[in-house]
Design a protein around this motif. Structure first.
Motif, mmCIF file in Angstrom:
data_model
loop_
_atom_site.group_PDB
_atom_site.id
_atom_site.type_symbol
_atom_site.label_atom_id
_atom_site.label_comp_id
_atom_site.label_asym_id
_atom_site.label_seq_id
_atom_site.Cartn_x
_atom_site.Cartn_y
_atom_site.Cartn_z
ATOM 1 N N GLY A 6 0.788 -1.217 0.000
ATOM 2 C CA GLY A 6 0.000 0.000 0.000
ATOM 3 C C GLY A 6 0.817 1.261 0.000
ATOM 4 N N GLN A 8 2.489 4.601 -0.815
ATOM 5 C CA GLN A 8 2.098 5.652 -1.743
ATOM 6 C C GLN A 8 3.313 6.238 -2.445
ATOM 7 N N PRO A 209 -4.054 10.030 2.302
ATOM 8 C CA PRO A 209 -4.820 8.781 2.253
ATOM 9 C C PRO A 209 -3.864 7.607 2.096
ATOM 10 N N TYR A 210 -4.321 6.418 2.506
ATOM 11 C CA TYR A 210 -3.440 5.258 2.469
ATOM 12 C C TYR A 210 -4.238 4.021 2.097
ATOM 13 N N LYS A 211 -3.694 3.216 1.210
ATOM 14 C CA LYS A 211 -4.355 1.981 0.789
ATOM 15 C C LYS A 211 -3.630 0.798 1.412
ATOM 16 N N VAL A 215 -8.028 -2.589 3.325
ATOM 17 C CA VAL A 215 -8.953 -1.461 3.365
ATOM 18 C C VAL A 215 -8.205 -0.200 2.944
ATOM 19 N N SER A 216 -8.943 0.813 2.519
ATOM 20 C CA SER A 216 -8.358 2.127 2.245
ATOM 21 C C SER A 216 -8.846 3.097 3.313
ATOM 22 N N LYS A 217 -7.975 4.045 3.693
ATOM 23 C CA LYS A 217 -8.352 4.997 4.733
ATOM 24 C C LYS A 217 -7.938 6.407 4.346
ATOM 25 N N LYS A 218 -8.689 7.374 4.880
ATOM 26 C CA LYS A 218 -8.367 8.781 4.690
ATOM 27 C C LYS A 218 -7.943 9.371 6.028
ATOM 28 N N GLY A 247 -5.055 -2.244 7.742
ATOM 29 C CA GLY A 247 -5.897 -1.128 8.129
ATOM 30 C C GLY A 247 -6.921 -1.481 9.179
#
Length: 356
Positions: A6, A8, A209-211, A215-218, A247
């Motif tokens: 994940g 970035q 934001p992070y994937k 799950v992805s999160k802001k 996540g």
């Protein structure tokens, strides 16, 4: 080394575009991580060191033949491989199932004058191997080149990076303008204006934001520049050193979000399982291990996590964590001594340990 799937683009720029300054050091007594080894002394010759290449011991007074390379000893509880040089001194310790490696290197001293008079001087450099260790992995294809590089490496390790978020730490941005290091707060002040809020993960500190694989999160805007206890561990090991992260709090191929989940579902080796009683097994620890506590009362759940840093200048077992009273990462003593063996709040609340 395995990379977090994940990660970035800003973090890739961080790894390639930033030269980190190693923390200025001063001299004090040396912490030997060989307290964790069966020999009890990292610099003492091994009494059962295997002979190299099937050679025989030299007769008294005779010149010994030069060794062909390092010696590899197997120890148990936990299962681990200890690497020694030709004199028997410990060079590194690899633990079965874990990626963290305790390497012997130049002594460094860490201070935090605002919160404690104690200092940490250590010859242990905590690195991440590219994969979890297994017995006989010294014969694996990746080992020789990685080990030769790691022995000479003085770039920031777990401890150097952890101190980059402590009180007064200098800020630094990457080429994309992302503030990725600097004095972190614990969290924003709650609406009532009394306590500080938890739920500050590394992505909140960064404001990106992070994937994750699951799950992805802001980020939460109000938590910019903040790290709670587990967010601090995830910043150091995950975002900065590429240890895989999750996540959620479920078991999986990475560190979960909360302290209790790291202890119960985390990867690596459960050195000291949680039996809901005070732990006093200090000799089980190695610098870089995660230590878990139940200190908030109420629900009997592990609610705090820190990184064990070693034996301090006063002879006590000290850890570093992010906490409310110090308003961020600290190995100091404001709001409770950061010690495992003094009978203080955290000492009494110590419940478990994991080596990742």
């Amino acid at each position: 080394m395995a990379r977090d799937p994940g990660k970035q683009g800003s973090n890739r720029a961080l790894r390639t575009g930033v030269v980190l300054a190693v923390i200025a050091l001063s001299a004090f007594g040396v912490v030997q991580f060989a307290r964790q080894q069966a020999s009890g002394d990292a610099n003492a010759p091994a009494t059962a060191l295997a002979l190299q290449d099937g050679g025989n011991a030299a007769a008294p007074g005779a010149a010994a033949a030069p060794a062909a390379g390092p010696g590899f000893d197997r120890l148990e509880n936990p299962g681990r491989t200890v690497v020694r040089d030709q004199t028997g001194a410990v060079i590194a310790t690899f633990t079965d199932g874990a990626r963290t490696v305790a390497m012997t290197g130049p002594a460094r001293t860490f201070t935090e004058e605002r919160f404690t008079t104690a200092t940490i001087t250590t010859t242990t450099w905590v690195r991440l191997a590219p994969e979890p260790w297994a017995p006989g992995a010294e014969k694996a294809e990746w080992f020789a080149q990685w080990f030769e590089t790691a022995k000479k490496d003085t770039s920031p390790d777990v401890f150097d990076i952890a101190m980059q978020y402590a009180d007064g730490a200098a800020e630094e941005t990457n080429p994309d303008g992302l503030l990725f290091r600097g004095d972190a707060i614990f969290g924003p002040v709650e609406p009532q204006g009394v306590a500080r809020l938890e739920q500050s993960d590394f992505l909140d500190y960064l404001g990106i934001p992070y994937k994750f694989p699951d799950v992805s999160k802001k980020p939460k805007a109000a938590h910019k520049g903040a790290l709670d206890c587990s967010g601090f561990v995830r910043m150091v090991y995950g975002f900065r050193l590429d240890y895989p992260l999750l996540g959620t709090n479920n078991a999986g191929p990475g560190l979960p979000r909360r302290a209790w989940a790291m202890a119960e579902n985390g990867p690596g080796v459960a050195l000291i399982p949680n039996t809901r009683t005070r732990v006093t097994d200090y000799d089980a620890l190695q610098p870089g291990d995660l230590v878990f506590f139940e200190v908030e009362g109420g629900v009997d759940e592990l609610d705090h996590v820190g990184i064990f840093v070693g034996i301090d200048s006063t002879g006590h077992y000290r850890f570093m964590s992010s906490r409310e009273r110090a308003n961020g990462p600290t190995f100091g003593d404001l709001g409770g001594t950061s010690l495992l063996d003094d009978g203080g709040m955290y000492s009494k609340g110590w419940r478990a340990a994991r080596r990742i």
